[in-house]
Each structure stands twice: as C-alpha cells, then as structure tokens.
Design an enzyme around this catalytic site. Structure first.
Site, PDB file in Angstrom:
ATOM      1  N   GLY A  61      11.951  16.877   2.952  1.00 13.40           N
ATOM      2  CA  GLY A  61      11.980  15.412   3.028  1.00 13.40           C
ATOM      3  C   GLY A  61      11.025  14.716   2.067  1.00 13.40           C
ATOM      4  N   LYS A  81       5.110   4.096  -9.889  1.00 17.36           N
ATOM      5  CA  LYS A  81       3.794   3.962  -9.240  1.00 17.36           C
ATOM      6  C   LYS A  81       2.702   3.696 -10.282  1.00 17.36           C
ATOM      7  CE  LYS A  81       5.339   7.113  -5.601  1.00 17.36           C
ATOM      8  NZ  LYS A  81       5.478   8.536  -5.258  1.00 17.36           N
ATOM      9  N   GLU A 133       0.823  -1.223   0.000  1.00 14.99           N
ATOM     10  CA  GLU A 133       0.000   0.000   0.000  1.00 14.99           C
ATOM     11  C   GLU A 133       0.855   1.271   0.000  1.00 14.99           C
ATOM     12  OE1 GLU A 133      -3.786   0.227   0.226  1.00 14.99           O
ATOM     13  OE2 GLU A 133      -2.863   1.951  -0.718  1.00 14.99           O
TER      14      GLU A 133
HETATM   15  N1  HSE Z   1       9.566  11.066  -3.567  1.00 14.92           N
HETATM   16  C1  HSE Z   1       8.220  10.605  -3.478  1.00 14.92           C
HETATM   17  C2  HSE Z   1       7.319  11.775  -3.798  1.00 14.92           C
HETATM   18  C3  HSE Z   1       7.953  10.071  -2.096  1.00 14.92           C
HETATM   19  O1  HSE Z   1       7.806  12.904  -3.924  1.00 14.92           O
HETATM   20  O2  HSE Z   1       6.120  11.577  -3.963  1.00 14.92           O
HETATM   21  C4  HSE Z   1       6.825   9.122  -2.006  1.00 14.92           C
HETATM   22  O3  HSE Z   1       6.895   8.076  -2.901  1.00 14.92           O
END
Ligand code: HSE
Length: 431
Positions: free
Chosen positions: A187, A205, A129
């Site tokens: 972050g 994704k 998930e």
């Molecule tokens: N680097 C990814 C983003 C973190 O910026 O969405 C989550 O997958």
C-alpha cells in the site's frame, strides 16, 4: 465551545486512517485543539462500505460538491487525490469561505499557486502537512521552526515506494519488478505507480519544499526529474563496492545564479544518514545558515502516519479559526507579498560529482582516450575501477564536482568512441 465541523472527501487509505485517528484520540485531540473536531459529512463512491465504517452519525454522500457547499461545514479535508476534480472542490471550498486541509501533493504541485492566491484573497487557511513525507512534520518545521534561517539546501528521501524498491534491490538482490509488486501490495505506491518510480511524486513534494525553503512560487514544471526504472542492479553493486548507496533523492539548493530543483537516483556515502534510511521510511535534511544541518525522519506513507499529519493540520486550523488572516502562518512560510522570483537553474548549470560506467574493449589507449576527453572538458577524475566483463571491460569513474553541461558534452564524445560498447551510465554523486 461548539465542535469544529469537518467535511471529509474520500475514505480510502488516508481518509480511513484520519477517521480512525480522530475517533481513537478524540479526547487528546480536543484537549489540544480547545474544542472537539467532528466529522459531520463524508463524500465517497461506495456508500455501503462507508456506512459500515462510520455508523449512523455521519452524513454520507456521493456528491463531493454538495459537501463543499454545506454551510454547516468549517473545514473541507480533501483526501481523494487527482488534480482536476480536486482543484474544483478545493477552489469552491475556498470560495465558500471554508478552510482546506489536503494531502494532495500533485494538486498543490500543479495548481498550488492558484489555490494559495485564492485562499489569500478569501482569508482562509490551506494546510498540507500530509502532502510531503507522510507523518513527518516537515512542513511545520520549515514554516515555523526554521524561520530564523536562510535555508541553503534541502535534500531528502521523499518517496517511500522507491526507497522500498531500492532497499530491497540492494539488501536482497531482488529484481525491480518484484520489489515494485511488494511495494504495491503493502500500500505504499500511488494509484498510478509510474508517479513513484519515475520520480514524479518526489518532484511534486520537492517543488513544495523548495517554495517553503526559498519563498518562491511552486514550480514543479521546472524540476529536473529522473526515476529509478533504468537503474541497473550492477550499478547498485558497483556503488556498494565504491562505498556508496544509491537513493532516489530530491535536492533543492540555493546557488548564487539560481535554485537547483532536481530528483534523480544519487550515490551517497554508505555510512551517511540518508543511506541508512531503509524500506518505505522517508528522511529530509534541511541546512540553514544559523542552525546548520537538521534531520527529519519517519514514515512517509501509510494510513495512520499520513492521518497523523492530516489531524495535526486540523488542530492547527481549529486553533486559528477565529484569528485574523494576517496572524496566521503563511501558506509557503513567506508572506504572500514577499515571494521572490529567483530563477530555477536549468539542469545544464547544476554542479555535481558523477559516477560513470563504460563498457569498452580491453586494449591499450582506451583509458587514455577517455581521460583526455574528461580532462579537456575540465572534469577531474576522483577515482576509477576496472572489472572484466566477458571479452570487454567495465570501467567505473567517480569524478569531482563538475557542471552538468560539461559532463553531457564529454559523454557524447565518449559515447562515439569506437571502443565504447554500450550506452554510458551516468549517475550523480552527493557527499
Ligand atoms: N506513494 C507515496 C510514497 C505515498 O511512496 O511515498 C506518500 O506520498
């Protein structure tokens, strides 16, 4: 009932968040899972830092494989990232008969088919998930909530870093570099931020979402991927004037000839739902033939939102530990032996509307020549604006839907016209 024993690989942003959520919500989680979920071992590089966070009750090791092979552990949670060592740990966990929870989209995009096949063979669960859209339960929705539907398309903002950058560039007019530095400081970005800004993370994704939507193997290598690094501030502003916002979208759509699988900057109407997703937030639209359009919105990155998804998987796995494999939800929503080999369409076959920007000499006949090339490629112009640009003029076209191959042919002819003064900018437009 005895507790479910967890071996945690990695105690970074998401690992630390997972530990935090499991501690702070232990009672609620146990009430839902039917038993305690207990982290018994953690693999990290920096043992002193881990000891300070975890106290004395958890075994800490620098050897992930040792934890993977610990017969006392029921579920291995892989939160290290990367694709090669992670693949070895996950495959060995499966071989040892352990269930796996991972947030690693790159791993599943690259090795998912191998990992799911091994897990199927061994009768263990692999839950992910947290790999798509952080805390948003989009995998749950697609694997379970939407199973009545023929999914027609999925479109989403599935990378928080690029959405943050585009939001800052649009709302505050800051440069790409400044916005990226802020996203890293906050972050959101991957360890290697090129994965974010070149669209690779979103494509990882998207390839999982396409498999869940259409019951096809994971095919990251066939995705068309364009990031936001060459997006100009002036195109963001022109788009705004035309009533659009530029977002990095992942789009997968079923067409009669095959499946579109593409990540690229996209103009979408400024008043649409996705256009108003700001900062590092993510949103996914799924269109099913029975349900129509559904929307999933929330934090796509960050320690606690991503941990929320990891722990939800742990609860799911804990509830089904003693169930027969055939009673569990299939990894990619469709039964393992019912996957389809529907082709992924080459980008040339994709249909889209387009935004084109040309810098040209400002003299009679220029517009007519460009319009003639578009017309002979059967590309219909929806609207056009012209603006002065020093000694030249910038012309922006919005076209009606056309085949990408036709646009490519027309653009190479337009590019070679003597009065065209710079590279033609082409962005896709979706309603
Ligand atoms: N680097 C990814 C983003 C973190 O910026 O969405 C989550 O997958």
């Amino acid at each position: 009932m005895s507790s479910v024993k967890i071996g945690l690989l990695g105690l970074g942003v998401v690992g630390g968040g997972t530990w935090d959520v499991l501690q702070r919500n232990a009672t609620e989680i146990a009430r839902r899972a039917g038993r305690d979920i207990e982290v018994v071992a953690v693999a990290v590089r920096d043992t002193a830092k881990a000891r300070a966070l975890l106290g004395d009750s958890v075994r800490i090791s620098t050897d992930a494989m040792e934890i993977v092979r610990d017969p006392n552990i029921d579920i291995v949670v892989e939160l290290v990232g990367g694709t090669e060592l992670a693949r070895e740990w996950v495959l060995e966990s499966i071989a040892q008969g352990k269930h796996v929870v991972t947030a690693n989209k790159a791993l599943l995009a690259k090795h998912g088919n191998e990992i799911f096949a091994a897990a199927h063979e061994r009768g263990v669960m692999v839950a992910f998930e947290a790999a798509v859209a952080g805390g948003i339960p989009i995998i749950k929705a697609m694997r379970e909530g939407l199973t009545a539907n023929r999914i027609q398309w999925v479109a989403g903002i599935i990378n928080g870093t690029t959405n943050y950058i585009l939001s800052e560039m649009r709302n505050r007019g800051v440069s790409f570099a400044e916005a990226l530095a802020d996203a890293q400081r906050l972050g959101y970005a991957e360890a290697d931020p090129t994965f974010d800004i070149e669209g690779i993370d979103a494509a990882h994704k998207l390839s999982l979402l396409a498999s869940l939507a259409f019951g096809i193997p994971v095919q990251f290598s066939k995705a068309h991927i364009e990031g936001i690094t060459s997006l100009a501030q002036e195109d963001i502003q022109h788009a705004q004037r035309l009533g659009y916002t530029v977002k990095l979208l992942g789009i997968t759509r079923a067409r009669p000839e095959g499946i579109e699988l593409r990540v690229h900057p996209t103009l979408i109407p400024a008043d649409s739902m996705l256009a108003n997703v700001q900062g590092a937030m993510n949103a996914v639209l799924v269109h099913g033939d029975a349900v129509g359009q559904t929307v999933y919105y929330g934090a796509g990155a960050g320690a606690l939102p991503t941990a929320s998804a990891v722990v939800a998987d742990l609860v799911d796995v804990a509830r089904l530990l003693n169930a027969a494999p055939e009673q569990r939800v299939p990894y990619l929503a469709f039964q393992h032996d019912a996957m389809a080999d529907t082709p992924i369409l080459p980008m040339e076959e994709v249909q889209s509307a387009y935004y084109l920007r040309l810098r040209v000499d400002d003299r009679p006949g220029v517009l007519a020549d460009v319009a003639r090339i578009l017309a002979s490629a059967e590309i219909s112009i929806g609207s056009m604006i012209q603006e002065p640009a020093g000694d030249h003029a910038d012309i922006m076209f919005l076209t009606h839907e056309a085949r990408e191959g036709a646009i490519n042919g027309a653009l190479s002819q337009i590019q070679s016209l003597p009065f065209v003064r710079s590279a033609v900018t082409r962005l896709r437009v979706e309603a």
